[in-house]
Design an enzyme around this catalytic site. Structure first.
Site, PDB file in Angstrom:
ATOM      1  N   PRO A   9      80.309  56.560 -46.169  1.00  0.00           N
ATOM      2  CA  PRO A   9      81.499  57.249 -45.691  1.00  0.00           C
ATOM      3  C   PRO A   9      81.670  58.666 -46.244  1.00  0.00           C
ATOM      4  CG  PRO A   9      82.069  55.517 -47.244  1.00  0.00           C
ATOM      5  CD  PRO A   9      80.628  55.338 -46.899  1.00  0.00           C
ATOM      6  N   ASN A  10      82.073  59.535 -45.333  1.00  0.00           N
ATOM      7  CA  ASN A  10      82.406  60.939 -45.631  1.00  0.00           C
ATOM      8  C   ASN A  10      81.199  61.829 -45.911  1.00  0.00           C
ATOM      9  OD1 ASN A  10      85.281  60.593 -45.410  1.00  0.00           O
ATOM     10  ND2 ASN A  10      85.156  59.415 -47.296  1.00  0.00           N
ATOM     11  N   ARG A  17      82.877  69.318 -47.221  1.00  0.00           N
ATOM     12  CA  ARG A  17      83.717  68.463 -48.063  1.00  0.00           C
ATOM     13  C   ARG A  17      83.552  68.840 -49.547  1.00  0.00           C
ATOM     14  NH1 ARG A  17      81.787  62.467 -49.828  1.00  0.00           N
ATOM     15  NH2 ARG A  17      83.718  61.837 -50.824  1.00  0.00           N
ATOM     16  N   TYR A  22      80.089  68.668 -54.022  1.00  0.00           N
ATOM     17  CA  TYR A  22      78.968  68.151 -53.232  1.00  0.00           C
ATOM     18  C   TYR A  22      78.053  69.237 -52.661  1.00  0.00           C
ATOM     19  CZ  TYR A  22      81.727  63.880 -53.550  1.00  0.00           C
ATOM     20  OH  TYR A  22      82.420  62.808 -54.033  1.00  0.00           O
ATOM     21  N   ASN A  71      72.946  56.302 -50.259  1.00  0.00           N
ATOM     22  CA  ASN A  71      74.138  56.858 -50.887  1.00  0.00           C
ATOM     23  C   ASN A  71      75.317  56.184 -50.187  1.00  0.00           C
ATOM     24  OD1 ASN A  71      76.320  58.242 -51.850  1.00  0.00           O
ATOM     25  ND2 ASN A  71      75.393  60.281 -51.648  1.00  0.00           N
ATOM     26  N   ALA A  74      81.878  56.079 -51.378  1.00  0.00           N
ATOM     27  CA  ALA A  74      82.912  55.328 -52.113  1.00  0.00           C
ATOM     28  C   ALA A  74      82.711  53.816 -52.042  1.00  0.00           C
ATOM     29  CB  ALA A  74      84.289  55.704 -51.575  1.00  0.00           C
ATOM     30  N   HIS A  77      81.641  51.789 -55.093  1.00  0.00           N
ATOM     31  CA  HIS A  77      82.567  51.341 -56.141  1.00  0.00           C
ATOM     32  C   HIS A  77      83.476  50.202 -55.679  1.00  0.00           C
ATOM     33  CE1 HIS A  77      81.117  55.172 -57.513  1.00  0.00           C
ATOM     34  NE2 HIS A  77      81.779  55.820 -56.559  1.00  0.00           N
ATOM     35  N   ASP A  84      75.694  42.474 -52.002  1.00  0.00           N
ATOM     36  CA  ASP A  84      75.098  41.207 -51.551  1.00  0.00           C
ATOM     37  C   ASP A  84      73.967  41.456 -50.561  1.00  0.00           C
ATOM     38  OD1 ASP A  84      76.759  39.631 -53.074  1.00  0.00           O
ATOM     39  OD2 ASP A  84      78.021  38.954 -51.411  1.00  0.00           O
ATOM     40  N   GLU A  95      69.507  53.769 -55.210  1.00  0.00           N
ATOM     41  CA  GLU A  95      70.880  54.300 -55.119  1.00  0.00           C
ATOM     42  C   GLU A  95      70.859  55.789 -55.484  1.00  0.00           C
ATOM     43  OE1 GLU A  95      73.393  52.813 -58.264  1.00  0.00           O
ATOM     44  OE2 GLU A  95      75.226  53.355 -57.207  1.00  0.00           O
ATOM     45  N   HIS A  97      73.411  59.362 -55.747  1.00  0.00           N
ATOM     46  CA  HIS A  97      74.685  60.074 -55.642  1.00  0.00           C
ATOM     47  C   HIS A  97      74.427  61.540 -55.908  1.00  0.00           C
ATOM     48  CE1 HIS A  97      76.853  56.351 -55.467  1.00  0.00           C
ATOM     49  NE2 HIS A  97      76.129  55.929 -56.486  1.00  0.00           N
ATOM     50  N   LEU A  98      75.049  62.386 -55.108  1.00  0.00           N
ATOM     51  CA  LEU A  98      74.925  63.830 -55.317  1.00  0.00           C
ATOM     52  C   LEU A  98      75.556  64.235 -56.645  1.00  0.00           C
ATOM     53  CD1 LEU A  98      75.999  64.346 -51.706  1.00  0.00           C
ATOM     54  CD2 LEU A  98      73.959  65.503 -52.547  1.00  0.00           C
ATOM     55  N   SER A  99      76.771  63.751 -56.874  1.00  0.00           N
ATOM     56  CA  SER A  99      77.492  64.121 -58.096  1.00  0.00           C
ATOM     57  C   SER A  99      77.111  63.160 -59.229  1.00  0.00           C
ATOM     58  CB  SER A  99      79.007  64.050 -57.839  1.00  0.00           C
ATOM     59  OG  SER A  99      79.394  62.714 -57.526  1.00  0.00           O
ATOM     60  N   ARG A 104      82.769  61.615 -63.785  1.00  0.00           N
ATOM     61  CA  ARG A 104      83.965  61.735 -62.947  1.00  0.00           C
ATOM     62  C   ARG A 104      84.964  60.614 -63.305  1.00  0.00           C
ATOM     63  NH1 ARG A 104      82.216  62.574 -56.903  1.00  0.00           N
ATOM     64  NH2 ARG A 104      84.426  63.162 -56.802  1.00  0.00           N
ATOM     65  N   ARG A 108      84.691  55.519 -60.649  1.00  0.00           N
ATOM     66  CA  ARG A 108      83.354  55.817 -60.091  1.00  0.00           C
ATOM     67  C   ARG A 108      82.235  55.367 -61.032  1.00  0.00           C
ATOM     68  NH1 ARG A 108      84.613  59.258 -55.643  1.00  0.00           N
ATOM     69  NH2 ARG A 108      86.472  60.452 -56.103  1.00  0.00           N
TER      70      ARG A 108
HETATM   71  C1  DQA Z   1      79.112  60.066 -53.985  1.00  0.00           C
HETATM   72  C2  DQA Z   1      79.992  59.693 -55.189  1.00  0.00           C
HETATM   73  C3  DQA Z   1      81.075  58.721 -54.764  1.00  0.00           C
HETATM   74  O1  DQA Z   1      81.891  58.395 -55.880  1.00  0.00           O
HETATM   75  C4  DQA Z   1      81.955  59.333 -53.708  1.00  0.00           C
HETATM   76  O2  DQA Z   1      82.929  58.407 -53.267  1.00  0.00           O
HETATM   77  C5  DQA Z   1      81.162  59.866 -52.553  1.00  0.00           C
HETATM   78  C6  DQA Z   1      79.937  60.599 -52.838  1.00  0.00           C
HETATM   79  C7  DQA Z   1      78.088  61.161 -54.361  1.00  0.00           C
HETATM   80  O3  DQA Z   1      77.145  61.337 -53.605  1.00  0.00           O
HETATM   81  O4  DQA Z   1      78.248  61.834 -55.387  1.00  0.00           O
HETATM   82  O5  DQA Z   1      81.567  59.766 -51.405  1.00  0.00           O
HETATM   83  O6  DQA Z   1      78.392  58.920 -53.577  1.00  0.00           O
END
Ligand code: DQA
Length: 148
Positions: A9-10, A17, A22, A71, A74, A77, A84, A95, A97-99, A104, A108
């Site tokens: 998502p997002n 964003r 990011y 990725n 959210a 978390h 599963d 897995e 994550h950009l950040s 944070r 997270r």
């Molecule tokens: C994220 C980190 C997540 O906590 C956040 O909800 C995202 C982006 C990242 O790529 O840093 O949507 O997965």
């Protein structure tokens, strides 16, 4: 090497964003750069804002790729279901994550998917996807580190 990148998502909003967190590069641009880095690889891509669609795509992909780079945004978390699914399939999932999620908010710091992935990469921006693909490429060629 055949890999699937899944963004949750997002992440369709990358580039617009919260660029301070990011970055200002869209995922289309990142994907093109990744394809340029791995010219002989097949890199498929899927993004959804819907948890069930991410689960469906992971299930469909099982057995069809050398690995999946995920990725989960959210849902990382919150989603027992995604954890599963990764546990249920046999294809390796990394897995990303950009950040740096550990730098944070505390919510997270927990990942429901990390225990079921072969590893996690966090905090390197778009470079994290390249690192993950490098791991999958080396694994598929049985190079550098022996296959588990
Ligand atoms: C994220 C980190 C997540 O906590 C956040 O909800 C995202 C982006 C990242 O790529 O840093 O949507 O997965």
């Amino acid at each position: 090497m055949k890999a699937l990148i899944i963004n949750g998502p997002n992440l369709n909003l990358l580039g617009k964003r919260e660029p301070g967190i990011y970055g200002d590069t869209s995922f289309d641009q990142i994907l093109q750069a990744l394809k340029d880095c791995f010219p002989s690889a097949t890199i498929d891509y899927f993004q959804s804002n819907i948890e069930g669609e991410l689960i469906d795509r992971l299930q469909e992909a099982d057995g069809k790729y050398d690995g999946i780079v995920l990725n989960a945004g959210a849902y990382t978390h919150t989603s027992v279901a995604l954890g599963d699914t990764i546990r249920a399939i046999t294809t390796d999932v990394i897995e990303v994550h950009l950040s740096n999620v550990f730098a944070r908010e505390e919510f997270r710091h927990n990942s429901f998917i990390a225990p079921h992935c072969i590893g996690s990469i966090s905090g390197f921006g778009a470079e994290g996807y390249r690192l993950a693909l490098d791991v999958l490429k080396n694994k598929s060629e049985n190079r550098f580190f022996p296959r588990r």
